[in-house]
Enzyme design. Structure first.
Site, mmCIF file in Angstrom:
data_model
loop_
_atom_site.group_PDB
_atom_site.id
_atom_site.type_symbol
_atom_site.label_atom_id
_atom_site.label_comp_id
_atom_site.label_asym_id
_atom_site.label_seq_id
_atom_site.Cartn_x
_atom_site.Cartn_y
_atom_site.Cartn_z
ATOM 1 N N TYR A 1 0.834 -1.200 0.000
ATOM 2 C CA TYR A 1 0.000 0.000 0.000
ATOM 3 C C TYR A 1 0.866 1.247 0.000
ATOM 4 O O TYR A 1 2.065 1.204 0.271
ATOM 5 C CB TYR A 1 -0.932 0.009 1.213
ATOM 6 C CG TYR A 1 -0.267 0.427 2.507
ATOM 7 C CD1 TYR A 1 -0.416 1.726 2.998
ATOM 8 C CD2 TYR A 1 0.527 -0.465 3.230
ATOM 9 C CE1 TYR A 1 0.206 2.115 4.180
ATOM 10 C CE2 TYR A 1 1.136 -0.088 4.401
ATOM 11 C CZ TYR A 1 0.976 1.208 4.874
ATOM 12 O OH TYR A 1 1.603 1.589 6.032
ATOM 13 N N LYS B 1 6.619 -2.066 2.180
ATOM 14 C CA LYS B 1 5.432 -1.402 2.736
ATOM 15 C C LYS B 1 4.224 -2.332 2.608
ATOM 16 O O LYS B 1 3.322 -2.128 1.797
ATOM 17 C CB LYS B 1 5.188 -0.056 2.055
ATOM 18 C CG LYS B 1 4.273 0.874 2.846
ATOM 19 C CD LYS B 1 4.274 2.261 2.236
ATOM 20 C CE LYS B 1 3.318 3.204 2.938
ATOM 21 N NZ LYS B 1 3.776 3.557 4.299
ATOM 22 N N LEU C 1 11.369 1.555 6.977
ATOM 23 C CA LEU C 1 10.715 1.848 5.715
ATOM 24 C C LEU C 1 11.473 2.955 4.986
ATOM 25 O O LEU C 1 11.870 3.945 5.607
ATOM 26 C CB LEU C 1 9.279 2.307 5.967
ATOM 27 C CG LEU C 1 8.462 2.610 4.710
ATOM 28 C CD1 LEU C 1 8.072 1.307 4.026
ATOM 29 C CD2 LEU C 1 7.230 3.427 5.046
#
Length: 288
Positions: A32, A151, A208
């Site tokens: 996402y 992610k 991330l």
């Protein structure tokens, strides 16, 4: 009423439906993105799309949309939700799709599910350390999986860490590994400031690759007035920092003034944050 996109069709968000056998629902098997648009202008759109495509490749979901096709789709979703006249975030979700059974192995000949919707986001914070919203955080050992650079929609580990911060009356939870080194927050990247130098953990599988993080680093380096380092950061350094920041697409750069109920520095939003946020704000639309 929010207009959503689902597998080639636009519809009211409350009308969107997926199969209960969708692997995104059963396994969190998907990727996402969340992309901010301010008055119809995106921040980091192309880097967000490229990260999503990389993530899909990492987990072997075959979705053949090009960067340009994704951009056209997301701009259309924003336009259908009157994005030119408000600030919106667009959530993009691609799962592996719906199989005929629940089975752990990747199925063959299944089309991915593509889902997008918009939601209101707040106006940008003022570039003013006397007026900006300040944050408090708690800390805990990072107990998530070892592929945080992907992610994934499987966010239970992040949700549990965020809840730990939320339940204790804080805005976030900063995480550290088994070497007592800062990784990131449950939903944010993290920075510290010491003696005028901005420092953030090196990009690896523990964090991330945040788009806002990247824009911050690139814009500060391009400006040249604030030194920036990407390196290992110990929790001792975090607790003794002059300033601490967290960053994300929705928070941009948020100053942290309290960690585990103890003040960061003098307990006030710092001057380096104010200068850096001004530099970031001037440059953020250049990265789309």
């Amino acid at each position: 009423m929010s207009i959503a996109y689902l597998n080639g069709e636009y519809m009211a968000l409350e009308e969107a439906r997926i199969s209960p056998l969708d692997r995104g629902f059963l396994f969190g098997d998907g990727i996402y993105e969340v992309i901010p648009y301010y008055g119809g202008k995106s921040v980091g759109l192309i880097p967000h799309i490229e990260r999503m495509i990389d993530g899909l490749g990492s987990i072997e979901i075959k979705c053949n949309k090009s960067v340009d096709e994704w951009k056209e789709l997301l701009d259309e979703v924003i336009a259908r939700n009157d994005g030119a006249n408000q600030n919106l975030g667009v959530y993009v979700h691609v799962s592996r799709g719906a199989d005929t059974k629940r089975f752990h192995a990747y199925p063959e000949n299944v089309e991915p599910t593509i889902f997008c919707f918009t939601f209101a986001i707040k106006d940008p914070e003022p570039v003013d350390r006397e007026k900006v919203t300040a944050y408090s955080v708690t800390t805990t050992q990072d107990l998530r999986w070892k592929r945080c650079h992907i992610k994934s929609t499987a966010l239970l580990g992040n949700v549990m860490h965020f809840q730990q911060g939320y339940a204790s009356g804080n805005n976030e939870c900063l995480l550290y590994n088994d070497k007592n080194e800062l990784t990131e927050g449950s939903s944010v990247n993290a920075f510290i400031v010491k003696d005028g130098v901005v420092i953030t953990p090196i990009q690896d599988n523990q964090i991330l690759p945040g788009i806002t993080r990247r824009i911050i680093i690139d814009s500060l380096k391009a400006d040249g007035s604030i030194p920036v380092e990407e390196r290992t950061v110990t929790m001792d350094e975090v607790l003794n920092a002059d300033e601490v920041w967290i960053s994300s697409s929705s928070k941009e750069i948020a100053p942290v003034v309290k960690i585990d109920d103890k003040p960061v520095g003098d307990g006030k939003v710092g001057q380096v944050w104010e200068k850096a946020f001004g530099i970031y704000t001037a440059a953020k639309f250049d990265h789309s």
